[in-house]
Write a protein that holds these residues in place. Sequence first.
Motif, PDB file in Angstrom:
ATOM      1  N   VAL A  76      -7.786   0.034   8.373  1.00  0.00           N
ATOM      2  CA  VAL A  76      -7.458   1.352   8.938  1.00  0.00           C
ATOM      3  C   VAL A  76      -5.978   1.648   8.730  1.00  0.00           C
ATOM      4  CG1 VAL A  76      -7.370   2.712  11.060  1.00  0.00           C
ATOM      5  CG2 VAL A  76      -9.319   1.207  10.639  1.00  0.00           C
ATOM      6  N   ALA A  77      -5.127   0.662   8.997  1.00  0.00           N
ATOM      7  CA  ALA A  77      -3.688   0.858   8.806  1.00  0.00           C
ATOM      8  C   ALA A  77      -3.361   1.171   7.346  1.00  0.00           C
ATOM      9  CB  ALA A  77      -2.930  -0.384   9.264  1.00  0.00           C
ATOM     10  N   GLN A  78      -4.000   0.479   6.403  1.00  0.00           N
ATOM     11  CA  GLN A  78      -3.755   0.743   4.983  1.00  0.00           C
ATOM     12  C   GLN A  78      -4.164   2.164   4.604  1.00  0.00           C
ATOM     13  OE1 GLN A  78      -5.901  -2.817   3.482  1.00  0.00           O
ATOM     14  NE2 GLN A  78      -4.020  -3.284   2.355  1.00  0.00           N
ATOM     15  N   ALA A  79      -5.253   2.647   5.191  1.00  0.00           N
ATOM     16  CA  ALA A  79      -5.700   4.005   4.879  1.00  0.00           C
ATOM     17  C   ALA A  79      -4.730   5.054   5.401  1.00  0.00           C
ATOM     18  CB  ALA A  79      -7.086   4.241   5.473  1.00  0.00           C
ATOM     19  N   LEU A  80      -4.008   4.727   6.472  1.00  0.00           N
ATOM     20  CA  LEU A  80      -3.128   5.704   7.117  1.00  0.00           C
ATOM     21  C   LEU A  80      -1.663   5.545   6.733  1.00  0.00           C
ATOM     22  CD1 LEU A  80      -4.583   5.544  10.757  1.00  0.00           C
ATOM     23  CD2 LEU A  80      -5.149   7.173   8.957  1.00  0.00           C
ATOM     24  N   GLN A 128       0.833  -1.204   0.000  1.00  0.00           N
ATOM     25  CA  GLN A 128       0.000   0.000   0.000  1.00  0.00           C
ATOM     26  C   GLN A 128       0.869   1.257   0.000  1.00  0.00           C
ATOM     27  OE1 GLN A 128      -3.233  -0.252  -0.237  1.00  0.00           O
ATOM     28  NE2 GLN A 128      -3.986   1.825   0.157  1.00  0.00           N
ATOM     29  N   SER A 129       1.960   1.237   0.728  1.00  0.00           N
ATOM     30  CA  SER A 129       2.897   2.363   0.698  1.00  0.00           C
ATOM     31  C   SER A 129       3.420   2.579  -0.715  1.00  0.00           C
ATOM     32  CB  SER A 129       4.079   2.105   1.641  1.00  0.00           C
ATOM     33  OG  SER A 129       3.673   2.049   2.981  1.00  0.00           O
ATOM     34  N   GLY A 130       3.738   1.475  -1.397  1.00  0.00           N
ATOM     35  CA  GLY A 130       4.263   1.574  -2.752  1.00  0.00           C
ATOM     36  C   GLY A 130       3.290   2.186  -3.726  1.00  0.00           C
ATOM     37  N   TYR A 131       1.966   1.979  -3.512  1.00  0.00           N
ATOM     38  CA  TYR A 131       0.977   2.597  -4.390  1.00  0.00           C
ATOM     39  C   TYR A 131       1.122   4.118  -4.416  1.00  0.00           C
ATOM     40  CZ  TYR A 131      -1.660  -1.822  -4.537  1.00  0.00           C
ATOM     41  OH  TYR A 131      -2.058  -3.127  -4.717  1.00  0.00           O
ATOM     42  N   PHE A 132       1.552   4.678  -3.287  1.00  0.00           N
ATOM     43  CA  PHE A 132       1.676   6.131  -3.178  1.00  0.00           C
ATOM     44  C   PHE A 132       3.119   6.603  -3.311  1.00  0.00           C
ATOM     45  CE2 PHE A 132      -2.281   5.056  -1.049  1.00  0.00           C
ATOM     46  CZ  PHE A 132      -3.147   6.007  -1.566  1.00  0.00           C
ATOM     47  N   GLY A 133       4.011   5.692  -3.715  1.00  0.00           N
ATOM     48  CA  GLY A 133       5.406   6.063  -3.932  1.00  0.00           C
ATOM     49  C   GLY A 133       6.171   6.348  -2.658  1.00  0.00           C
ATOM     50  N   VAL A 134       5.721   5.777  -1.531  1.00  0.00           N
ATOM     51  CA  VAL A 134       6.377   6.017  -0.241  1.00  0.00           C
ATOM     52  C   VAL A 134       7.360   4.881   0.022  1.00  0.00           C
ATOM     53  CG1 VAL A 134       6.054   6.334   2.234  1.00  0.00           C
ATOM     54  CG2 VAL A 134       4.326   7.184   0.626  1.00  0.00           C
ATOM     55  N   GLY A 173      10.882   3.359   2.353  1.00  0.00           N
ATOM     56  CA  GLY A 173      11.482   3.433   3.682  1.00  0.00           C
ATOM     57  C   GLY A 173      10.460   3.774   4.757  1.00  0.00           C
ATOM     58  N   ASN A 174       9.312   3.088   4.696  1.00  0.00           N
ATOM     59  CA  ASN A 174       8.187   3.452   5.554  1.00  0.00           C
ATOM     60  C   ASN A 174       8.025   2.495   6.741  1.00  0.00           C
ATOM     61  OD1 ASN A 174       6.113   5.290   5.990  1.00  0.00           O
ATOM     62  ND2 ASN A 174       4.574   4.020   4.984  1.00  0.00           N
ATOM     63  N   ASP A 175       9.032   1.667   7.008  1.00  0.00           N
ATOM     64  CA  ASP A 175       8.872   0.622   8.015  1.00  0.00           C
ATOM     65  C   ASP A 175       8.648   1.177   9.422  1.00  0.00           C
ATOM     66  OD1 ASP A 175       8.960  -1.451   6.263  1.00  0.00           O
ATOM     67  OD2 ASP A 175      11.062  -1.950   6.582  1.00  0.00           O
ATOM     68  N   ALA A 176       9.255   2.304   9.760  1.00  0.00           N
ATOM     69  CA  ALA A 176       9.086   2.863  11.104  1.00  0.00           C
ATOM     70  C   ALA A 176       7.629   3.267  11.338  1.00  0.00           C
ATOM     71  CB  ALA A 176      10.012   4.061  11.301  1.00  0.00           C
ATOM     72  N   TRP A 177       7.018   3.894  10.332  1.00  0.00           N
ATOM     73  CA  TRP A 177       5.614   4.292  10.459  1.00  0.00           C
ATOM     74  C   TRP A 177       4.702   3.068  10.441  1.00  0.00           C
ATOM     75  CZ3 TRP A 177       2.397   7.392  12.409  1.00  0.00           C
ATOM     76  CH2 TRP A 177       1.101   7.583  11.913  1.00  0.00           C
ATOM     77  N   ILE A 178       5.036   2.069   9.639  1.00  0.00           N
ATOM     78  CA  ILE A 178       4.258   0.828   9.628  1.00  0.00           C
ATOM     79  C   ILE A 178       4.294   0.179  11.005  1.00  0.00           C
ATOM     80  CG2 ILE A 178       4.236  -1.550   8.749  1.00  0.00           C
ATOM     81  CD1 ILE A 178       4.994  -0.403   6.003  1.00  0.00           C
ATOM     82  N   ASP A 179       5.465   0.143  11.639  1.00  0.00           N
ATOM     83  CA  ASP A 179       5.572  -0.423  12.983  1.00  0.00           C
ATOM     84  C   ASP A 179       4.704   0.351  13.964  1.00  0.00           C
ATOM     85  OD1 ASP A 179       7.309  -2.445  12.231  1.00  0.00           O
ATOM     86  OD2 ASP A 179       9.118  -1.303  12.729  1.00  0.00           O
ATOM     87  N   GLU A 180       4.698   1.678  13.848  1.00  0.00           N
ATOM     88  CA  GLU A 180       3.880   2.499  14.748  1.00  0.00           C
ATOM     89  C   GLU A 180       2.396   2.217  14.547  1.00  0.00           C
ATOM     90  OE1 GLU A 180       3.342   7.186  16.103  1.00  0.00           O
ATOM     91  OE2 GLU A 180       4.992   6.585  14.773  1.00  0.00           O
ATOM     92  N   LEU A 181       1.977   2.062  13.282  1.00  0.00           N
ATOM     93  CA  LEU A 181       0.586   1.717  13.004  1.00  0.00           C
ATOM     94  C   LEU A 181       0.227   0.359  13.603  1.00  0.00           C
ATOM     95  CD1 LEU A 181       0.227   2.819   9.260  1.00  0.00           C
ATOM     96  CD2 LEU A 181      -0.856   3.900  11.241  1.00  0.00           C
ATOM     97  N   LEU A 182       1.109  -0.620  13.434  1.00  0.00           N
ATOM     98  CA  LEU A 182       0.844  -1.959  13.954  1.00  0.00           C
ATOM     99  C   LEU A 182       0.676  -1.944  15.468  1.00  0.00           C
ATOM    100  CD1 LEU A 182       3.389  -4.006  11.790  1.00  0.00           C
ATOM    101  CD2 LEU A 182       0.900  -3.999  11.565  1.00  0.00           C
ATOM    102  N   VAL A 183       1.508  -1.178  16.149  1.00  0.00           N
ATOM    103  CA  VAL A 183       1.424  -1.101  17.611  1.00  0.00           C
ATOM    104  C   VAL A 183       0.153  -0.379  18.038  1.00  0.00           C
ATOM    105  CG1 VAL A 183       2.474  -0.084  19.663  1.00  0.00           C
ATOM    106  CG2 VAL A 183       3.910  -1.264  17.990  1.00  0.00           C
ATOM    107  N   ASN A 184      -0.124   0.773  17.425  1.00  0.00           N
ATOM    108  CA  ASN A 184      -1.264   1.593  17.857  1.00  0.00           C
ATOM    109  C   ASN A 184      -2.610   0.979  17.517  1.00  0.00           C
ATOM    110  OD1 ASN A 184      -0.493   4.410  19.048  1.00  0.00           O
ATOM    111  ND2 ASN A 184       1.011   4.037  17.440  1.00  0.00           N
ATOM    112  N   LEU A 185      -2.639   0.087  16.525  1.00  0.00           N
ATOM    113  CA  LEU A 185      -3.888  -0.559  16.153  1.00  0.00           C
ATOM    114  C   LEU A 185      -3.969  -1.999  16.652  1.00  0.00           C
ATOM    115  CD1 LEU A 185      -4.242   0.867  12.520  1.00  0.00           C
ATOM    116  CD2 LEU A 185      -5.608   1.473  14.531  1.00  0.00           C
ATOM    117  N   GLY A 186      -3.061  -2.364  17.543  1.00  0.00           N
ATOM    118  CA  GLY A 186      -3.119  -3.692  18.148  1.00  0.00           C
ATOM    119  C   GLY A 186      -2.837  -4.819  17.180  1.00  0.00           C
ATOM    120  N   LEU A 187      -1.946  -4.574  16.204  1.00  0.00           N
ATOM    121  CA  LEU A 187      -1.647  -5.577  15.177  1.00  0.00           C
ATOM    122  C   LEU A 187      -0.206  -6.081  15.241  1.00  0.00           C
ATOM    123  CD1 LEU A 187      -3.408  -3.827  12.157  1.00  0.00           C
ATOM    124  CD2 LEU A 187      -4.051  -6.053  13.098  1.00  0.00           C
TER     125      LEU A 187
END
Length: 307
Positions: free
Chosen positions: A147-151, A104-110, A112-126
């Motif tokens: 929700v994580a994919q949208a953010l 999903q990050s790649g769809y938007f050309g983002v 090196g997004n692993d740090a934000w992905i980790d934060e999403l996983l933690v905050n959404l209980g995943l």
Amino acid sequence: MPAISFQNVGKTFASPRGSVRALDDVSFDIEAGEFFGLLGPNGAGKTTLISILAGLARATSGHITVLGHDVVTAYADARRSLGIVPQELVFDPFFSVREALRIQSGYFGVRGNDAWIDELLVNLGLADKANANMRQLSGGMKRRVLVAQALVHRPPVIVLDEPTAGVDVELRQTLWQFVARLNKEGHTVLLTTHYLEEAEALCHRIAMLKQGRVVALDRTSALLAGTASTMLRFKLDKPLPAQLADRARVTGRIVQLKAHDAREVESILAVLHGAGCEPEDLEIGRADLEDVFIEIMQGETPARVAA
């Protein structure tokens, strides 16, 4: 500049019985940084409006912009600015949760997004499901991934279309804590929900749709102030007296009756006692957003659209 601007949006669908007007000249703006609620009964046009906003449908008339980008003529910029959580559970069964978020990050050309992905996983209980295949997840967990994919691309505008429909209390609390944090950090949030207590607690302003038209648009506090100030709530095992039944809202044993002042409260209690009804857990409180919503949808109060 508004975060989202709906200008004279209309949508007509063809049907065997003729054309159906799903949206009728809908116009309002959502300011940057707002937490905005879009409410209405089933079939009011909420999802149609969001589908046009997302580029999944075309308006018959009018236009929509996201941060100044027209969703038709500047669709790429508009979609980059949006993160949308749909009603339906949509997932790719061939990838793990982390892989789905990276794609999903790649769809938007983002990158090196692993740090934000980790934060999403933690905050959404995943966090403990990061390497699980999407097929292995429960319905509630799949919704968390949506929700994580949208953010995942850090959109400035977040659209939540019934995000807590059919999910457990834990997810609702976790989601709202995280989304409220993002809103405080400057993200604009547009929410549709049938859980009106959520809208009352979270939304700065609210628009209500009925049969494709805006019938109320104001600050949440102003909508609440504009209805009957007192609601009588109690539990009852017997049928209500006929003179009260036609004006009561009954859910199982719980009865709610609108009262404008203390004298009317006394009158209602006198009728109950006269009919041999003994109310339990009697409460006298202010009307909530559900009361306002029902009044407006039933036409008991005039349309309230702030200038």
